[in-house]
Design a protein around this motif. Structure first.
Motif, PDB file in Angstrom:
ATOM      1  N   MET A   1       0.834  -1.206   0.000  1.00  0.00           N
ATOM      2  CA  MET A   1       0.000   0.000   0.000  1.00  0.00           C
ATOM      3  C   MET A   1       0.865   1.251   0.000  1.00  0.00           C
ATOM      4  O   MET A   1       1.928   1.265   0.589  1.00  0.00           O
ATOM      5  CB  MET A   1      -0.912  -0.038   1.229  1.00  0.00           C
ATOM      6  CG  MET A   1      -2.031   0.958   1.090  1.00  0.00           C
ATOM      7  SD  MET A   1      -3.328   0.813   2.325  1.00  0.00           S
ATOM      8  CE  MET A   1      -3.976  -0.793   2.068  1.00  0.00           C
ATOM      9  N   HIS A   2       0.395   2.286  -0.648  1.00  0.00           N
ATOM     10  CA  HIS A   2       1.203   3.487  -0.760  1.00  0.00           C
ATOM     11  C   HIS A   2       0.995   4.445   0.408  1.00  0.00           C
ATOM     12  O   HIS A   2       1.465   5.560   0.379  1.00  0.00           O
ATOM     13  CB  HIS A   2       0.883   4.205  -2.070  1.00  0.00           C
ATOM     14  CG  HIS A   2       1.228   3.379  -3.267  1.00  0.00           C
ATOM     15  ND1 HIS A   2       1.979   3.842  -4.297  1.00  0.00           N
ATOM     16  CD2 HIS A   2       0.925   2.091  -3.554  1.00  0.00           C
ATOM     17  CE1 HIS A   2       2.117   2.881  -5.200  1.00  0.00           C
ATOM     18  NE2 HIS A   2       1.482   1.820  -4.774  1.00  0.00           N
ATOM     19  N   LEU A   3       0.237   3.985   1.391  1.00  0.00           N
ATOM     20  CA  LEU A   3      -0.060   4.844   2.533  1.00  0.00           C
ATOM     21  C   LEU A   3       0.709   4.271   3.701  1.00  0.00           C
ATOM     22  O   LEU A   3       0.255   3.373   4.367  1.00  0.00           O
ATOM     23  CB  LEU A   3      -1.550   4.806   2.841  1.00  0.00           C
ATOM     24  CG  LEU A   3      -2.451   5.294   1.731  1.00  0.00           C
ATOM     25  CD1 LEU A   3      -3.879   4.933   2.034  1.00  0.00           C
ATOM     26  CD2 LEU A   3      -2.312   6.792   1.584  1.00  0.00           C
ATOM     27  N   ASP A   4       1.891   4.742   3.922  1.00  0.00           N
ATOM     28  CA  ASP A   4       2.707   4.066   4.925  1.00  0.00           C
ATOM     29  C   ASP A   4       3.205   5.022   5.987  1.00  0.00           C
ATOM     30  O   ASP A   4       4.251   4.809   6.572  1.00  0.00           O
ATOM     31  CB  ASP A   4       3.868   3.340   4.244  1.00  0.00           C
ATOM     32  CG  ASP A   4       4.628   4.235   3.310  1.00  0.00           C
ATOM     33  OD1 ASP A   4       5.542   3.784   2.631  1.00  0.00           O
ATOM     34  OD2 ASP A   4       4.279   5.443   3.265  1.00  0.00           O
ATOM     35  N   HIS A   5       2.447   6.118   6.220  1.00  0.00           N
ATOM     36  CA  HIS A   5       2.964   7.053   7.214  1.00  0.00           C
ATOM     37  C   HIS A   5       2.505   6.722   8.628  1.00  0.00           C
ATOM     38  O   HIS A   5       2.111   7.558   9.411  1.00  0.00           O
ATOM     39  CB  HIS A   5       2.671   8.514   6.848  1.00  0.00           C
ATOM     40  CG  HIS A   5       1.317   8.752   6.295  1.00  0.00           C
ATOM     41  ND1 HIS A   5       0.247   9.088   7.079  1.00  0.00           N
ATOM     42  CD2 HIS A   5       0.863   8.662   5.022  1.00  0.00           C
ATOM     43  CE1 HIS A   5      -0.816   9.214   6.305  1.00  0.00           C
ATOM     44  NE2 HIS A   5      -0.477   8.967   5.074  1.00  0.00           N
ATOM     45  N   GLY A   6       2.520   5.457   8.928  1.00  0.00           N
ATOM     46  CA  GLY A   6       2.429   5.020  10.314  1.00  0.00           C
ATOM     47  C   GLY A   6       1.080   5.167  10.961  1.00  0.00           C
ATOM     48  O   GLY A   6       0.077   5.442  10.335  1.00  0.00           O
ATOM     49  N   HIS A   7       1.079   4.947  12.241  1.00  0.00           N
ATOM     50  CA  HIS A   7      -0.152   4.920  13.011  1.00  0.00           C
ATOM     51  C   HIS A   7      -0.635   6.338  13.288  1.00  0.00           C
ATOM     52  O   HIS A   7       0.082   7.163  13.804  1.00  0.00           O
ATOM     53  CB  HIS A   7       0.115   4.178  14.324  1.00  0.00           C
ATOM     54  CG  HIS A   7      -1.128   3.919  15.100  1.00  0.00           C
ATOM     55  ND1 HIS A   7      -1.862   2.765  14.958  1.00  0.00           N
ATOM     56  CD2 HIS A   7      -1.767   4.666  16.017  1.00  0.00           C
ATOM     57  CE1 HIS A   7      -2.895   2.808  15.764  1.00  0.00           C
ATOM     58  NE2 HIS A   7      -2.870   3.945  16.420  1.00  0.00           N
ATOM     59  N   THR A   8      -1.856   6.635  12.914  1.00  0.00           N
ATOM     60  CA  THR A   8      -2.406   7.956  13.203  1.00  0.00           C
ATOM     61  C   THR A   8      -3.760   7.783  13.868  1.00  0.00           C
ATOM     62  O   THR A   8      -4.428   6.775  13.696  1.00  0.00           O
ATOM     63  CB  THR A   8      -2.619   8.749  11.906  1.00  0.00           C
ATOM     64  OG1 THR A   8      -3.394   7.944  11.025  1.00  0.00           O
ATOM     65  CG2 THR A   8      -1.337   9.132  11.249  1.00  0.00           C
ATOM     66  N   HIS A   9      -4.156   8.780  14.623  1.00  0.00           N
ATOM     67  CA  HIS A   9      -5.492   8.762  15.193  1.00  0.00           C
ATOM     68  C   HIS A   9      -6.394   9.554  14.278  1.00  0.00           C
ATOM     69  O   HIS A   9      -6.206  10.728  14.084  1.00  0.00           O
ATOM     70  CB  HIS A   9      -5.482   9.425  16.583  1.00  0.00           C
ATOM     71  CG  HIS A   9      -4.893   8.520  17.603  1.00  0.00           C
ATOM     72  ND1 HIS A   9      -5.589   7.484  18.160  1.00  0.00           N
ATOM     73  CD2 HIS A   9      -3.665   8.471  18.156  1.00  0.00           C
ATOM     74  CE1 HIS A   9      -4.820   6.846  19.020  1.00  0.00           C
ATOM     75  NE2 HIS A   9      -3.649   7.424  19.035  1.00  0.00           N
ATOM     76  N   HIS A  10      -7.366   8.903  13.707  1.00  0.00           N
ATOM     77  CA  HIS A  10      -8.322   9.696  12.951  1.00  0.00           C
ATOM     78  C   HIS A  10      -9.729   9.256  13.260  1.00  0.00           C
ATOM     79  O   HIS A  10     -10.120   8.150  12.953  1.00  0.00           O
ATOM     80  CB  HIS A  10      -8.079   9.616  11.455  1.00  0.00           C
ATOM     81  CG  HIS A  10      -9.033  10.494  10.744  1.00  0.00           C
ATOM     82  ND1 HIS A  10      -8.814  11.835  10.627  1.00  0.00           N
ATOM     83  CD2 HIS A  10     -10.256  10.248  10.245  1.00  0.00           C
ATOM     84  CE1 HIS A  10      -9.856  12.372  10.043  1.00  0.00           C
ATOM     85  NE2 HIS A  10     -10.752  11.435   9.808  1.00  0.00           N
ATOM     86  N   GLY A  11     -10.486  10.124  13.855  1.00  0.00           N
ATOM     87  CA  GLY A  11     -11.859   9.781  14.203  1.00  0.00           C
ATOM     88  C   GLY A  11     -11.849   8.833  15.380  1.00  0.00           C
ATOM     89  O   GLY A  11     -10.929   8.056  15.566  1.00  0.00           O
ATOM     90  N   SER A  12     -12.873   8.911  16.225  1.00  0.00           N
ATOM     91  CA  SER A  12     -12.907   7.971  17.323  1.00  0.00           C
ATOM     92  C   SER A  12     -13.456   6.663  16.796  1.00  0.00           C
ATOM     93  O   SER A  12     -14.338   6.617  15.959  1.00  0.00           O
ATOM     94  CB  SER A  12     -13.749   8.512  18.470  1.00  0.00           C
ATOM     95  OG  SER A  12     -15.042   8.797  18.017  1.00  0.00           O
ATOM     96  N   VAL A  13     -12.908   5.589  17.255  1.00  0.00           N
ATOM     97  CA  VAL A  13     -13.291   4.278  16.761  1.00  0.00           C
ATOM     98  C   VAL A  13     -14.526   3.797  17.493  1.00  0.00           C
ATOM     99  O   VAL A  13     -15.378   3.148  16.946  1.00  0.00           O
ATOM    100  CB  VAL A  13     -12.119   3.302  16.934  1.00  0.00           C
ATOM    101  CG1 VAL A  13     -12.545   1.894  16.571  1.00  0.00           C
ATOM    102  CG2 VAL A  13     -10.961   3.752  16.064  1.00  0.00           C
TER     103      VAL A  13
ATOM    104  N   GLU B   1     -21.520   8.292  13.077  1.00  0.00           N
ATOM    105  CA  GLU B   1     -21.195   9.248  12.018  1.00  0.00           C
ATOM    106  C   GLU B   1     -21.937  10.560  12.245  1.00  0.00           C
ATOM    107  O   GLU B   1     -21.374  11.646  12.134  1.00  0.00           O
ATOM    108  CB  GLU B   1     -21.622   8.688  10.657  1.00  0.00           C
ATOM    109  CG  GLU B   1     -20.782   7.563  10.132  1.00  0.00           C
ATOM    110  CD  GLU B   1     -19.415   8.029   9.704  1.00  0.00           C
ATOM    111  OE1 GLU B   1     -19.322   9.119   9.118  1.00  0.00           O
ATOM    112  OE2 GLU B   1     -18.441   7.318   9.978  1.00  0.00           O
TER     113      GLU B   1
END
Lengths: 220, 248, 231
Positions: free
Chosen positions: C1-13, C105
């Motif tokens: 995958m071309h999205l490899d900038h590590g662990h990020t927090h996006h949105g509450s799970v 959502e």
């Protein structure tokens, strides 16, 4: 990873928002195009060979790790209806939420960060299958199964269709789901340019009509 | 015998046609344009030719700054051939910078027993404009349809803008006549309008009666999708949309 | 995958108590109960009662899309951008309990677009006595029944009546006309609910929702008294 992960992902109880979408069945029921199990079967068969195949291809390609930006653009080009593009992105966001809670990992986190408004649902589905340790065939099978399963469940609720008949429709279509998943996976292995683009005019037309209804039971 | 033929058209900004090549049954002719500043080519008569096994192609290049309208003198009729192979019909359209193409052929009729694969590849510059109409009629009056596969791929500035494949008739995968795809309608068509001006002011999505919808694509383009009981009803929907969306 | 900038927090799970930027999210209170018991009227009365002192928003889960949302809009209890309708595919209880993704959502979208918010009321579609909210969606829930539905409802129990953080018995003004015994309803409710509170309301007067509003304020005070979340 285990085969049972596929069952978790494909389960209708997987909390990814699908229960509120009819896959075009609500509009088809209203137009009198689905009145009974036979109409449901013809509807699902057509949907499987058109948008189902297309979604399965995108899911398989995402499970293979193809560039998600390219796949998302391919999904946009294959979805002329803005109502369906919006539904697909919304479902993608909802699936992402469930997927990150279920199979947390950097792959899904990165995809979520790259598409804050949601990537198309089949792209997220493929990435989810990958995160769950499943391959492109399984991702394509999930997409194919949803393609028929969504309208079948919705039709049970909308028409009061006998649930045994609705489930029998799904069982009769199982070989078609396998065939669609196999074609989708083979195309995905060839690359993004080879992905299927099969489309269904009535699904696009009625999606816009449905989105304009003041009163409806399903989101799409 | 089955045919292989490729006709070629190139239009330049000065109104000339540097390339205008007929081949086999495909005969593009310069005709009188109704609109000033436009060049017009009509593919004469011979478009009614794809028989089983034939491989026909038209390559069209609208060079930077040129404005070209291509139409046809008659409907294209796909007929069964003497060989049990599908016929192929390929359209390759390239539209350059600040150029415009109006691709407005007559209807494609898929006669009973025919088997045709149509492929339309459009490559647009980011500044190019396009009006493209496709009308497919499944079967001549009162006869069951032939088999028709039609893929339309439009790229703009190298990125996919619209990619659709339709499959109808006895050779198509199942369900094509069910409630999701055609539901008994025997004519279907699309009108695509690509115009950079839509970037600022996209069209609003709306249903066009019971059988059609106008939808903005994910790029600066509008697509009308329609199904109809017959060719005439289809034309009515698409002609009205053409008048509304494009100055043609 | 071309999205490899590590662990990020996006949105509450899930139901994290903080938003992606680390601030405390709004308190979420669910309102459930049978059809016609006055859920939407209670939401409208709460909005009128609380809107001057709190920043609030409403999510409705209609059986038919937007009906309840339209009612709230018509009544103009909140500006339209503070009311969101969620489609439930004919299964309102699924959307608040089994698959809460569309509701999550909606609440997050409200916080993003009209926030910061103190309180979000999530109204369920009219359902039966078994419908309850997931703890992943709301922090507390109110179950609304009414005296006209029969004074044996508290005795019958069911998850809503038994476990809701607040049980509201609405339309007390109708009790004499429908032959409902409020005392008996209170005794039965206490038996089913132990120490959990019960409020008797009549929304015919503007102050009728007072006991519910007071309870909401208490919950909000407890929520904001919690230590600030760390991002």
């Amino acid at each position: 990873m285990t085969r049972s992960a596929l069952l978790v992902l494909a389960d209708g109880r997987f909390p990814a928002g699908g229960h509120a979408h009819s896959g075009g069945a609500e509009a088809a029921v209203k137009a009198g195009r689905i009145r009974d199990a036979a109409g449901l079967e013809a509807f699902c068969l057509g949907r499987l060979h058109t948008t189902g195949l297309t979604a399965a291809g995108l899911a398989a390609a995402a499970a293979l790790g193809h560039d998600p930006y390219e796949l998302d653009a391919a999904a946009d080009a294959r979805t002329p209806s803005p109502a369906l593009r919006a539904a697909s992105r919304r479902l993608g966001r909802q699936l992402m939420r469930a997927a990150r809670a279920t199979w947390p990992g950097p792959g899904l986190d990165a995809l979520a960060a790259a598409f804050p408004r949601g990537a198309h649902q089949p792209v997220v589905l493929g990435a989810t299958a990958r995160a769950a340790g499943r391959g492109p065939e399984d991702a394509a099978h999930c997409a194919a199964y949803e393609t028929a399963g969504g309208p079948a469940t919705a039709t049970v609720r909308l028409l009061g269709l006998d649930p045994y008949q609705a489930t029998a429709v799904l069982a009769r279509l199982a070989p078609v789901m396998d065939e669609v998943a196999a074609r989708a996976t083979a195309a995905a292995r060839e690359g993004v340019d080879a992905l299927p683009a099969a489309s269904a005019p009535l699904l696009d037309i009625t999606a816009e009509q449905h989105a304009a209804w003041p009163v409806r039971l399903f989101a799409s | 015998m089955s045919l292989r033929a490729t006709a070629r058209i190139a239009a330049a900004a000065d109104g000339s046609l540097p390339v205008l090549e007929s081949d086999g049954p495909l005969a593009p002719r310069r005709t009188r344009a109704a609109a000033p500043g436009w060049t017009r080519v009509t593919v004469v008569g011979a478009m009614s030719a794809p028989l089983g096994g034939d491989r026909l192609a038209i390559e069209t290049e609208v060079r930077d700054g040129a404005r070209l309208r291509v139409d046809s003198a008659a409907a294209t009729l796909a007929l069964p051939g003497r060989v049990p192979h599908p016929a192929a019909y390929e359209l390759r359209l390239r539209v350059g910078a600040y150029a415009a193409l109006h691709w407005l052929p007559e209807q494609l009729v898929s006669a009973h027993g025919s088997d045709l694969r149509v492929r339309t590849d459009v490559d647009l510059d980011a500044t190019a404009r396009l009006v493209l109409r496709e009308e497919q009629v499944l079967g001549r009056h009162g006869e069951p349809p032939g088999t028709l596969f039609s893929r339309l791929t439009v790229r703009r500035a190298g990125r996919p803008l619209l990619d659709q494949e339709l499959a109808y008739g006895p050779g198509a995968p199942g369900g094509w006549d069910g409630g999701a795809v055609l539901a008994g309608h025997r004519a279907t068509g699309q009108l695509l309008v690509v115009d950079p001006a839509f970037e600022e002011e996209p069209v609003a999505a709306r249903p066009l009666g019971e059988h059609g919808a106008l939808t903005p694509l994910a790029g600066p383009a509008a697509l009308v999708t329609a199904v109809a009981p017959d060719a005439l009803a289809l034309s009515r929907i698409l002609d009205a949309a053409l008048t509304e969306l494009a100055d043609v | 995958m071309h999205l490899d900038h590590g662990h990020t927090h996006h949105g509450s799970v899930s139901a994290d108590a903080h938003r992606p930027d680390g601030t405390r999210r709004a308190l979420r209170i669910g309102l459930g109960g049978p059809v016609g018991s006055g859920k939407t009227a209670t939401v409208a009365a709460l909005c009128r009662h609380l809107r001057d002192t709190l920043s609030l928003a409403v999510v409705t889960n209609d059986i038919y899309t937007r009906e309840d949302a339209e009612f709230l809009l018509r009544e103009a209890v909140l500006p339209p951008e503070r009311i969101q309708a969620v489609e439930t595919g004919a299964c309102p209880h699924t959307a608040i309990r089994d698959d809460i993704s569309a509701n999550l959502e909606a609440v997050e979208e409200l916080e993003d677009t009209v926030g910061p918010l103190d309180l979000i009321l999530v109204e369920s579609g009219g359902d039966n006595l078994t419908a309850t909210f997931s703890r992943g969606l709301v922090d507390a829930q109110i179950f609304v029944i009414d005296v006209a539905g029969g004074d044996d409802i508290p005795r019958k129990g069911g998850p809503g009546v038994t476990t809701a953080d607040l049980l509201v018995v609405n339309k007390t003004d109708l009790a004499p006309y429908v032959g409902s015994d409020l005392g008996r309803m209170a005794r039965d409710a206490a038996e089913q609910r132990g120490d959990l509170p019960v409020a008797f309301t009549s929304l015919r007067s503007a102050e009728g929702v007072g006991p519910v509003a007071d309870w909401v304020r208490e919950r909000l005070a407890a929520w904001t008294a919690l230590p600030a979340p760390t991002a």
